[in-house]
Every structure is written in structure tokens, then in C-alpha cells.
Design an enzyme around this catalytic site. Structure first.
Site, PDB file in Angstrom:
ATOM      1  N   HIS A 239       4.258 -14.506 -43.817  1.00 16.42           N
ATOM      2  CA  HIS A 239       5.710 -14.301 -43.865  1.00 16.42           C
ATOM      3  C   HIS A 239       6.396 -15.541 -43.298  1.00 16.42           C
ATOM      4  O   HIS A 239       5.912 -16.125 -42.325  1.00 16.42           O
ATOM      5  CB  HIS A 239       6.044 -13.069 -42.996  1.00 16.42           C
ATOM      6  CG  HIS A 239       7.454 -12.629 -43.091  1.00 16.42           C
ATOM      7  ND1 HIS A 239       8.483 -13.239 -42.401  1.00 16.42           N
ATOM      8  CD2 HIS A 239       8.026 -11.628 -43.795  1.00 16.42           C
ATOM      9  CE1 HIS A 239       9.614 -12.614 -42.682  1.00 16.42           C
ATOM     10  NE2 HIS A 239       9.369 -11.635 -43.531  1.00 16.42           N
ATOM     11  N   CYS A 277       9.751 -13.991 -48.810  1.00 17.30           N
ATOM     12  CA  CYS A 277      10.852 -13.198 -48.250  1.00 17.30           C
ATOM     13  C   CYS A 277      12.148 -13.928 -48.558  1.00 17.30           C
ATOM     14  O   CYS A 277      12.461 -14.940 -47.926  1.00 17.30           O
ATOM     15  CB  CYS A 277      10.652 -13.001 -46.746  1.00 17.30           C
ATOM     16  SG  CYS A 277      12.033 -12.119 -45.991  1.00 17.30           S
ATOM     17  N   HIS A 304       9.419  -9.698 -50.382  1.00 16.22           N
ATOM     18  CA  HIS A 304      10.473  -9.024 -49.628  1.00 16.22           C
ATOM     19  C   HIS A 304      11.773  -9.431 -50.294  1.00 16.22           C
ATOM     20  O   HIS A 304      12.137 -10.606 -50.244  1.00 16.22           O
ATOM     21  CB  HIS A 304      10.526  -9.534 -48.185  1.00 16.22           C
ATOM     22  CG  HIS A 304       9.444  -9.001 -47.315  1.00 16.22           C
ATOM     23  ND1 HIS A 304       9.365  -9.322 -45.976  1.00 16.22           N
ATOM     24  CD2 HIS A 304       8.412  -8.166 -47.561  1.00 16.22           C
ATOM     25  CE1 HIS A 304       8.311  -8.699 -45.449  1.00 16.22           C
ATOM     26  NE2 HIS A 304       7.729  -7.998 -46.388  1.00 16.22           N
ATOM     27  N   ASP A 360      13.793  -5.255 -48.891  1.00 21.37           N
ATOM     28  CA  ASP A 360      13.739  -5.593 -47.471  1.00 21.37           C
ATOM     29  C   ASP A 360      15.098  -5.316 -46.837  1.00 21.37           C
ATOM     30  O   ASP A 360      16.134  -5.594 -47.428  1.00 21.37           O
ATOM     31  CB  ASP A 360      13.364  -7.065 -47.323  1.00 21.37           C
ATOM     32  CG  ASP A 360      12.932  -7.390 -45.908  1.00 21.37           C
ATOM     33  OD1 ASP A 360      12.637  -6.461 -45.144  1.00 21.37           O
ATOM     34  OD2 ASP A 360      12.899  -8.581 -45.568  1.00 21.37           O
ATOM     35  N   HIS A 361      15.077  -4.794 -45.666  1.00 22.71           N
ATOM     36  CA  HIS A 361      16.267  -4.430 -44.905  1.00 22.71           C
ATOM     37  C   HIS A 361      17.262  -3.719 -45.821  1.00 22.71           C
ATOM     38  O   HIS A 361      17.058  -3.584 -47.017  1.00 22.71           O
ATOM     39  CB  HIS A 361      16.928  -5.651 -44.258  1.00 22.71           C
ATOM     40  CG  HIS A 361      16.002  -6.323 -43.285  1.00 22.71           C
ATOM     41  ND1 HIS A 361      16.369  -7.405 -42.524  1.00 22.71           N
ATOM     42  CD2 HIS A 361      14.710  -6.060 -42.939  1.00 22.71           C
ATOM     43  CE1 HIS A 361      15.340  -7.783 -41.764  1.00 22.71           C
ATOM     44  NE2 HIS A 361      14.341  -6.981 -42.001  1.00 22.71           N
ATOM     45  N   TYR A 377      16.225  -0.989 -41.289  1.00 26.16           N
ATOM     46  CA  TYR A 377      15.384  -0.103 -42.106  1.00 26.16           C
ATOM     47  C   TYR A 377      15.961   1.300 -42.287  1.00 26.16           C
ATOM     48  O   TYR A 377      15.282   2.302 -42.061  1.00 26.16           O
ATOM     49  CB  TYR A 377      13.964  -0.052 -41.526  1.00 26.16           C
ATOM     50  CG  TYR A 377      13.272  -1.382 -41.666  1.00 26.16           C
ATOM     51  CD1 TYR A 377      12.575  -1.692 -42.826  1.00 26.16           C
ATOM     52  CD2 TYR A 377      13.355  -2.342 -40.668  1.00 26.16           C
ATOM     53  CE1 TYR A 377      11.967  -2.928 -42.987  1.00 26.16           C
ATOM     54  CE2 TYR A 377      12.754  -3.596 -40.825  1.00 26.16           C
ATOM     55  CZ  TYR A 377      12.059  -3.869 -41.983  1.00 26.16           C
ATOM     56  OH  TYR A 377      11.463  -5.089 -42.157  1.00 26.16           O
TER      57      TYR A 377
HETATM   58  C1  DNO Z   1      11.639  -7.934 -40.233  1.00 20.41           C
HETATM   59  C2  DNO Z   1      10.396  -8.302 -40.928  1.00 20.41           C
HETATM   60  C3  DNO Z   1       9.422  -9.040 -40.052  1.00 20.41           C
HETATM   61  C4  DNO Z   1       8.092  -9.102 -40.726  1.00 20.41           C
HETATM   62  C5  DNO Z   1       7.047  -9.888 -40.010  1.00 20.41           C
HETATM   63  C6  DNO Z   1       5.810 -10.042 -40.867  1.00 20.41           C
HETATM   64  O1  DNO Z   1      12.251  -6.990 -40.558  1.00 20.41           O
HETATM   65  O2  DNO Z   1      10.634  -8.942 -42.125  1.00 20.41           O
HETATM   66  O3  DNO Z   1       9.302  -8.358 -38.856  1.00 20.41           O
HETATM   67  O4  DNO Z   1       7.585  -7.813 -40.842  1.00 20.41           O
HETATM   68  O5  DNO Z   1       7.513 -11.118 -39.663  1.00 20.41           O
HETATM   69  O6  DNO Z   1       4.784 -10.544 -40.112  1.00 20.41           O
END
Ligand code: DNO
Length: 407
Positions: A239, A277, A304, A360-361, A377
Site C-alpha cells: 500500500h 490506492c 482501493h 475505500d473510505h 469506514y
Molecule cells: C486506511 C487504509 C490503511 C491501509 C494500510 C495497508 O484506511 O487505507 O490503513 O489499510 O496502510 O497496509
């Protein structure tokens, strides 16, 4: 794309029933209760798998744990101090246990001290939604005046430091504590909650770790774990740094396309892959997300998808987490590049032709507000993001089908 959803485990207020109604196909999870450096046993893994397999009333969910996020890499490994060799052995043992349990993808990161960082976890949007924000001036107020890190602000323009001093001056005690709490919030769901002194100690332990040292330590880690992953059929995906620029004087080595190119070349095996991401990388104007997807596509093992809007195009810059189709990343172009990569993989007969993606988020909207989920989340905000992404995919796939039928 395989539509997955992050679940923090049985304490997550957003439960398996919720994600089923969101229509997800697979689950992303981690054993956050196990301290970093301790092995994940087959029993621990099986327990999580069975929790994922059940709805609240005990009926089968039909969902499986498909992606691990994260199998944490200890500070000892990153700094090559203390027990780091044992920690690598343990990391590999956990990876083998996960593979034996049928899991094929592990996301991890190599960020020193703090995982993602924001200054505000509930920033109000004009429509009443809440989102996360990184405000550079707030962050500098924390670094220079709350943490009082020696050297903080030294390499930044004086006007930024002056603005930080003024901002700090306007904050009362509660606001200062709140800001400090937000910045060191760390990995959601983790057992480790850092105190200010922990942060100072950890920063001190990084004094000898320059960018070059961290890169070397990362490559040492990759040289040990990637060949095993390749052999057992596990796909590893790193990531990016979030946000993707140096913070607190710490080294940062996964922020740009050049960083990824270097890390992929260090151990040039398919198992050494990327978590693309778009939200993290998108906080820099010079990261071209659709282009990165095209150029690194074959090594992208996990996606992501989210979007940010930067206040300006400096590096570092302040930004907030916009809606999935808002923000400055062209999400349609990015999904288009993903679908093209999936088509290439299908043609090549790759078993991983469908790439796992999670929305993501998400912003807190409607009943998310006050529900107390993990920051970033919420149930409904993520469901909205997923629905929008699904719409893009459906529309673009139809176009691809039509053009395939015409040729
Ligand atoms: C936040 C996430 C990060 C991710 C880590 C992966 O919401 O995108 O915490 O899970 O960095 O290792």
C-alpha cells in the site's frame, strides 16, 4: 473487478449483514487484535473465516475472507533493529498459514511509525456529510507546537510556519488534544494506541534511518518474503504512503510512480505487487493514476478506489476525502484502465484476471453520522461509493462487450 469490503472483525459496528445488503462479493479483513510481530495461527485465521461466513442469525453469508489487509510489518523490520529477523520469520509463517487457509492476497505497508494520518476525522461538508481531511497547517501546528519535534518546520517556507503558529494560538486545550488524537489515530482497529511519548520514542528510533536505509531494509524484507510468496501462490501488494509525502521528518519511500518502479524491480517476481490506492496516491498532483494502472497493471493485485480533492498543487498539500466520483482522480479513466488490464489477463489465461477492489473510505452520510464506525469506514457512505463504482464498471463493460461483438 471483484467487489470486496473491509471488515474490522466482530467489534466493527458495520457487520456482515450490512455488507451483504451492499451486495459485496468478498471480504477484506485482518486480525487487528494480534500484536505486530506475533504469528497468526491457523486457529486464529479459521475463527475469523467462520465469523465472515455467518450472518447475525447464524445463516450462511456465502462470503469468504479473500484479502488480508494488513499483515503488519513491525517497526523492528523497518529499522532492522531488535528482533527483526525473527519478525520476518514470523511474518512468513503467518503468510503460509493464510495461504493454507485458502487466502491468496496480502496487502501491507512500509510506512514508518504512523499508518495513514489525518488532522480531522469528521470534517463537515456543505451538505452536512462528514469526511476526513488532512490540513497541512493543522499538521504543522501539531508537529511544531504540540509534539515540539526538534527541527520541525525547518525545511518549510516561513509563511507556513507562521500560519501554523497562529493556528495553534487560536486552539484551546480541547482542540489541541483532539488534533493530537486525530494525528496519531493510526491503523483503524489496531491494538496499539500511541501516546505522545510513544511517538517521540519511535521518531527517535528512526534517527539513523534515512530514505536510503529504509529502501535497503525494505528490499531485504522483499528478498526474503517474495520468493516464498511466489512459490506458495500468494500475491503480496504494498500500500502506498498516506499521505504520499514526508511527515515528521520520517523517511517515505512508497509515494510516487518512481518509488513503485524501484520496489517492483528490486525483486522482480509477480508476487511482488501493488495495492493501487487512488486516494492515497491522489494526494499528489504528479501521480497519474490511470497511467500508473496502465504501466503497472500486471502487478496490481488489489485496488482501493477513492478520491481526494487537494486545496492546491503543492507537495505537501492539504486535501479532503471527496465523494468517489468527486475529487481530482478521473475515476472513469482509472476503472477503464483496470478493465483493460483484466481483459489482457483473461486473454493470457491468468487465474487472477479479476482484480479485487474495495470502495475505500466513504463519507459519513445519513445514519452513518453518530453510528460510531471506524473513521472512513461507514456503512452507507461506502455503499454509495461502491454503487457508483459498480455503475462505472457496468457501463464501461457494456461498451467493451459491444465493441467486442462488432469486431
Ligand atoms: C486506511 C487504509 C490503511 C491501509 C494500510 C495497508 O484506511 O487505507 O490503513 O489499510 O496502510 O497496509
Amino acid at each position: 473487478m471483484r467487489q470486496t469490503w473491509r471488515w474490522f472483525g466482530p467489534d466493527d459496528p458495520v457487520c456482515i449483514d450490512d455488507m451483504m445488503q451492499a451486495g459485496v462479493q468478498g471480504v477484506v479483513s485482518a486480525l487487528h487484535h494480534i500484536p505486530t510481530g506475533v504469528m497468526w495461527t491457523p486457529e486464529d485465521i479459521a475463527l475469523r473465516q467462520s465469523a465472515i461466513g455467518q450472518m447475525r442469525d447464524g445463516s450462511p453469508s456465502g462470503l469468504a475472507w479473500e484479502v488480508v489487509e494488513s499483515l503488519p510489518v513491525s517497526e523492528a523490520i523497518k529499522t532492522q533493529t531488535g528482533d527483526w529477523r525473527n519478525h520476518i520469520t514470523t511474518w512468513i509463517a503467518s503468510m503460509r498459514n493464510l495461504r493454507n487457509a485458502g487466502i491468496r492476497v496480502i496487502c501491507y505497508n512500509f510506512m514508518p511509525v504512523l499508518d495513514w494520518t489525518r488532522t480531522d476525522l469528521t470534517w463537515r461538508r456543505p451538505n452536512g456529510a462528514r469526511c476526513m481531511r488532512f490540513d497541512l497547517i493543522d499538521f504543522l501546528a501539531f508537529d511544531i507546537h504540540i509534539l515540539q519535534r526538534p527541527g520541525a518546520g525547518d525545511d518549510l517556507p516561513a509563511d507556513l510556519c507562521d500560519a501554523a503558529a497562529r493556528r495553534f494560538g487560536r486552539m484551546d486545550k480541547v482542540a489541541r488534544e483532539q488534533l493530537a488524537g486525530n494525528v496519531v489515530f493510526g491503523l483503524p482497529g489496531a491494538v496499539e494506541r500511541l501516546s505522545m511519548q510513544d511517538v517521540r520514542d519511535l521518531l527517535a528510533s528512526y534517527a539513523p534511518v534515512t530514505d536510503a536505509v529504509l529502501r535497503r531494509n525494505f528490499h531485504d524484507f522483499l528478498e526474503q518474503v517474495v520468493p516464498v510468496a511466489q512459490e506458495i501462490g500468494m500475491r503480496l501488494c504494498c500500500h502506498p504512503d498516506d499521505p504520499p509525502f514526508p511527515l515528521l521528518g520520517l523517511p517515505r519511500i512508497m509515494s510516487t510512480e518512481a518509488d513503485y518502479a524501484e520496489r517492483l524491480a528490486a525483486v522482480d517476481l509477480p508476487a511482488n505487487g501493488i495495492t493501487l490506492c487512488s486516494g492515497s496516491l491522489g494526494a499528489r498532483h504528479d501521480n497519474d493514476l490511470p497511467g500508473m494502472m496502465r504501466r503497472f497493471g500486471e502487478r496490481v493485485h488489489f485496488l482501493h478506489l477513492r478520491n481526494v480533492r487537494r486545496d492546491c498543487d503543492t507537495i505537501p498539500a492539504s486535501f479532503f476525502e471527496d465523494e468517489h466520483l468527486g475529487g481530482q482522480t478521473d475515476m472513469v479513466a482509472l476503472v477503464d484502465a483496470v478493465l483493460a488490464e483484466e481483459a489482457r489477463r483473461r486473454k493470457a489465461g491468468r487465474e487472477d484476471a479479476v482484480i479485487p477492489m474495495r470502495p475505500d473510505h466513504g463519507q459519513d452520510i445519513l445514519d452513518d453520522i453518530g453510528r460510531g464506525g471506524q473513521p472512513g469506514y461507514p456503512a452507507i457512505g461506502r455503499l454509495k461509493g461502491l454503487a457508483e463504482l459498480r455503475g462505472i464498471e457496468a457501463a464501461l463493460s457494456r461498451r467493451l462487450d459491444v465493441s467486442a461483438a462488432r469486431t
